[in-house]
Write a protein that holds these residues in place. Structure first.
Motif, mmCIF file in Angstrom:
data_model
loop_
_atom_site.group_PDB
_atom_site.id
_atom_site.type_symbol
_atom_site.label_atom_id
_atom_site.label_comp_id
_atom_site.label_asym_id
_atom_site.label_seq_id
_atom_site.Cartn_x
_atom_site.Cartn_y
_atom_site.Cartn_z
ATOM 1 N N UNK A 16 0.847 -1.066 -0.179
ATOM 2 C CA UNK A 16 -0.160 0.077 0.039
ATOM 3 C C UNK A 16 1.009 1.237 0.003
ATOM 4 N N UNK A 17 1.818 1.277 0.813
ATOM 5 C CA UNK A 17 2.808 2.297 0.726
ATOM 6 C C UNK A 17 3.383 2.661 -0.372
ATOM 7 N N UNK A 18 3.945 1.866 -1.431
ATOM 8 C CA UNK A 18 4.435 1.821 -2.652
ATOM 9 C C UNK A 18 3.212 2.366 -3.643
ATOM 10 N N UNK A 23 1.277 7.673 -6.151
ATOM 11 C CA UNK A 23 0.156 8.246 -6.490
ATOM 12 C C UNK A 23 0.280 9.746 -6.087
ATOM 13 N N UNK A 24 1.076 10.070 -4.797
ATOM 14 C CA UNK A 24 1.575 11.424 -4.126
ATOM 15 C C UNK A 24 2.396 12.024 -5.112
ATOM 16 N N UNK A 25 3.305 11.297 -5.636
ATOM 17 C CA UNK A 25 4.612 11.875 -6.450
ATOM 18 C C UNK A 25 3.923 12.330 -7.739
ATOM 19 N N UNK A 50 -10.292 18.691 -7.469
ATOM 20 C CA UNK A 50 -10.384 17.456 -7.240
ATOM 21 C C UNK A 50 -9.340 16.683 -7.274
ATOM 22 N N UNK A 51 -8.035 17.142 -7.944
ATOM 23 C CA UNK A 51 -7.009 16.520 -7.770
ATOM 24 C C UNK A 51 -6.321 16.783 -6.584
ATOM 25 N N UNK A 57 -6.152 13.544 0.454
ATOM 26 C CA UNK A 57 -6.449 12.067 0.980
ATOM 27 C C UNK A 57 -5.288 11.149 0.904
ATOM 28 N N UNK A 58 -4.816 10.934 -0.250
ATOM 29 C CA UNK A 58 -3.758 10.026 -0.340
ATOM 30 C C UNK A 58 -2.629 10.092 0.704
ATOM 31 N N UNK A 59 -2.180 11.331 0.738
ATOM 32 C CA UNK A 59 -1.095 11.949 1.382
ATOM 33 C C UNK A 59 -1.396 11.500 3.005
#
Length: 127
Positions: A16-18, A23-25, A50-51, A57-59
């Motif tokens: 999940x971290x990977x 996604x965050x990058x 939205x992005x 959220x992902x962070x």
């Protein structure tokens, strides 16, 4: 919790971290785009908002996953950050990065509108 269970959770959390790190990058969605057409400008702004929401959220999720991995290393995985009781195995199976037991999470969700900042501060402090 057994060593094999911890290993299973660690593998899930690392995967999940990977995924979340990738996604965050990827920040292409938050690039400001200009257009001579006003409707296109509004659409670009909406897509960017939205992005940004997805990035936030992902962070936050990535922070919780990293905290859970750190908890595994420190031997405190599966313990509620608030009441320090064990988080139920069913909850951990569904959400291995859960920072709270179900009762504390429900309390936090109910009071989120009143004190969303204090919940965020608690999570950031725990990370």
């Amino acid at each position: 919790m057994t060593t094999s269970e911890l290993s299973k959770y660690k593998n899930l959390l690392e995967a999940k971290q990977t995924d979340l790190t990738h996604l965050v990058r990827n920040r292409e969605g938050i690039v400001i785009k200009t257009s001579p057409d006003a409707l296109d400008e509004v659409q670009h702004a909406t897509e960017r908002e939205m992005a940004i929401g997805n990035l936030v959220r992902d962070s936050n999720l990535l922070r919780n996953v990293r905290r859970a991995l750190r908890d595994i290393e420190e031997g405190s995985f599966g313990m509620c950050l608030h009441c320090e009781e064990d988080i139920s195995p069913k909850r951990l199976a569904a959400v291995p990065w859960a920072p709270f037991c179900i009762q504390c999470q429900e309390t936090a969700d109910r009071s989120q509108g009143d004190s969303a900042d204090s919940l965020d501060e608690l999570l950031v402090g725990a990370a």
